[in-house]
Enzyme design. Structure first.
Site, PDB file in Angstrom:
ATOM      1  N   LYS A   1      34.506 -41.219  31.108  1.00 31.26           N
ATOM      2  CA  LYS A   1      35.363 -42.324  30.668  1.00 31.26           C
ATOM      3  C   LYS A   1      34.490 -43.565  30.647  1.00 31.26           C
ATOM      4  O   LYS A   1      34.006 -44.016  31.689  1.00 31.26           O
ATOM      5  CB  LYS A   1      36.543 -42.519  31.631  1.00 31.26           C
ATOM      6  CG  LYS A   1      37.377 -43.768  31.344  1.00 31.26           C
ATOM      7  CD  LYS A   1      38.380 -44.006  32.466  1.00 31.26           C
ATOM      8  CE  LYS A   1      39.125 -45.331  32.282  1.00 31.26           C
ATOM      9  NZ  LYS A   1      40.025 -45.628  33.425  1.00 31.26           N
TER      10      LYS A   1
ATOM     11  N   TYR B   1      33.438 -41.984  35.601  1.00 30.96           N
ATOM     12  CA  TYR B   1      34.041 -43.225  35.103  1.00 30.96           C
ATOM     13  C   TYR B   1      33.016 -44.347  35.179  1.00 30.96           C
ATOM     14  O   TYR B   1      32.582 -44.727  36.263  1.00 30.96           O
ATOM     15  CB  TYR B   1      35.281 -43.546  35.942  1.00 30.96           C
ATOM     16  CG  TYR B   1      36.029 -44.809  35.556  1.00 30.96           C
ATOM     17  CD1 TYR B   1      35.831 -45.453  34.336  1.00 30.96           C
ATOM     18  CD2 TYR B   1      36.976 -45.347  36.419  1.00 30.96           C
ATOM     19  CE1 TYR B   1      36.535 -46.591  33.988  1.00 30.96           C
ATOM     20  CE2 TYR B   1      37.692 -46.487  36.096  1.00 30.96           C
ATOM     21  CZ  TYR B   1      37.469 -47.107  34.885  1.00 30.96           C
ATOM     22  OH  TYR B   1      38.164 -48.248  34.556  1.00 30.96           O
TER      23      TYR B   1
END
Length: 292
Positions: free
Chosen positions: A161, A133
């Site tokens: 992400k 992330y």
């Protein structure tokens, strides 16, 4: 492969700011009924940094148990130390989660070598897909495409992400990794463009409120119904923009859910509730989008 619009679930709280597990389970069932392909628990929208270790473990276990294989479950296992991140990741693997999402350590501002060794150690200690992330605004570190490409060489790193807001990165990551890593959008207001450029999914805040429409946007793009997808995106944009760029995103999601009849309660302090002006502005957006 994980794909589609995953609800990054809020964590319901009682008025005394203790966990409301029954509402958590009820909301997860609702997301399944609405057609969401997956959920992500213990993420930033789920206030993971405000939760105790025991609460994080309980939420992860509850999500996987309640899902009963009907929906994919990603568990956020981020921590400031590698040792603690390994602990949470091992737990997620043991309870049967489908993947884990891990932001880099967010206080110590690690170097690129430290970041690489952090993720590698987690991968070496477990055998579960990892979603890296990247959120420079919250972690203080920006994982550039070259760094994502380096991380993609780690065995279990399968997804990224990206919440940088830089659309160029999608093509850069795909090129530098030969398409070996799957890209999820980590923002709200650029999701249409992310899908057009090759993102396979969305860790979606708005899906807490409108799970069916969030997944519909993904399906329309996948089916090449781009005019319909753009129309839906533009209709939802005022809400997406507010959640991405407005103040008090977590509180705004929770108030929105209460307004549509989903019990979630307050955010945990130090998150203060919306004031009257902020609440009125949110209600106006929700009415204009047709949610209330």
């Amino acid at each position: 492969m994980l794909k589609g619009s995953f609800v990054v679930m809020v964590t319901p709280m009682l008025e005394n700011q203790e966990l409301d597990i029954e509402s958590f389970k009820n909301n997860l069932d609702w997301y399944i009924e609405e057609g969401a392909p997956g959920v992500c628990v213990c993420g930033g929208t789920g206030e993971f940094a405000s939760l105790s270790k025991e609460e994080r473990l309980l939420l992860a276990e509850t999500a996987v148990t309640q899902a009963k294989g009907r929906i994919k479950c990603i568990v956020g296992t981020a921590a400031e130390t590698t040792r603690e991140a390994i602990f949470y990741t091992k737990h997620a693997e043991e309870i049967g989660a489908d993947a884990v999402m891990i932001i880099n350590p967010y206080y110590c501002r690690p170097t690129e070598d430290e970041i690489f060794e952090h993720y590698k150690a987690i991968s070496d200690a477990t055998n579960i897909p990892i979603m890296v992330y990247n959120n420079p605004a919250h972690s203080g570190v920006d994982l550039k495409p070259e760094m994502i490409a380096r991380l993609s060489t780690i065995q279990n790193v399968k997804y990224v992400k990206d919440a940088s807001g830089d659309l160029r990165r999608i093509s850069d990551i795909k090129r530098l990794t030969n398409g070996s890593i799957n890209i999820f959008c980590g923002g709200e207001d650029l999701i249409y463009e992310n899908y057009l450029l090759g993102a396979v999914g969305w860790i979606s805040v708005c899906a807490n409120i409108i799970p069916k429409q969030a997944q519909e946007l993904f399906t329309l793009v996948q089916d090449n119904n781009l005019d319909e997808a753009k129309t839906l995106f533009l209709k939802l944009f005022p809400l997406l923009d507010l959640l991405e760029n407005g103040p008090k995103a977590i509180q705004s999601v929770k108030v929105s859910m209460e307004l549509i009849g989903r019990k979630v309660g307050p955010a945990r302090l130090p998150h203060l509730p919306l004031n009257e002006t902020e609440t009125d502005a949110l209600k106006k957006v929700l009415m204009n989008v047709g949610i209330i």
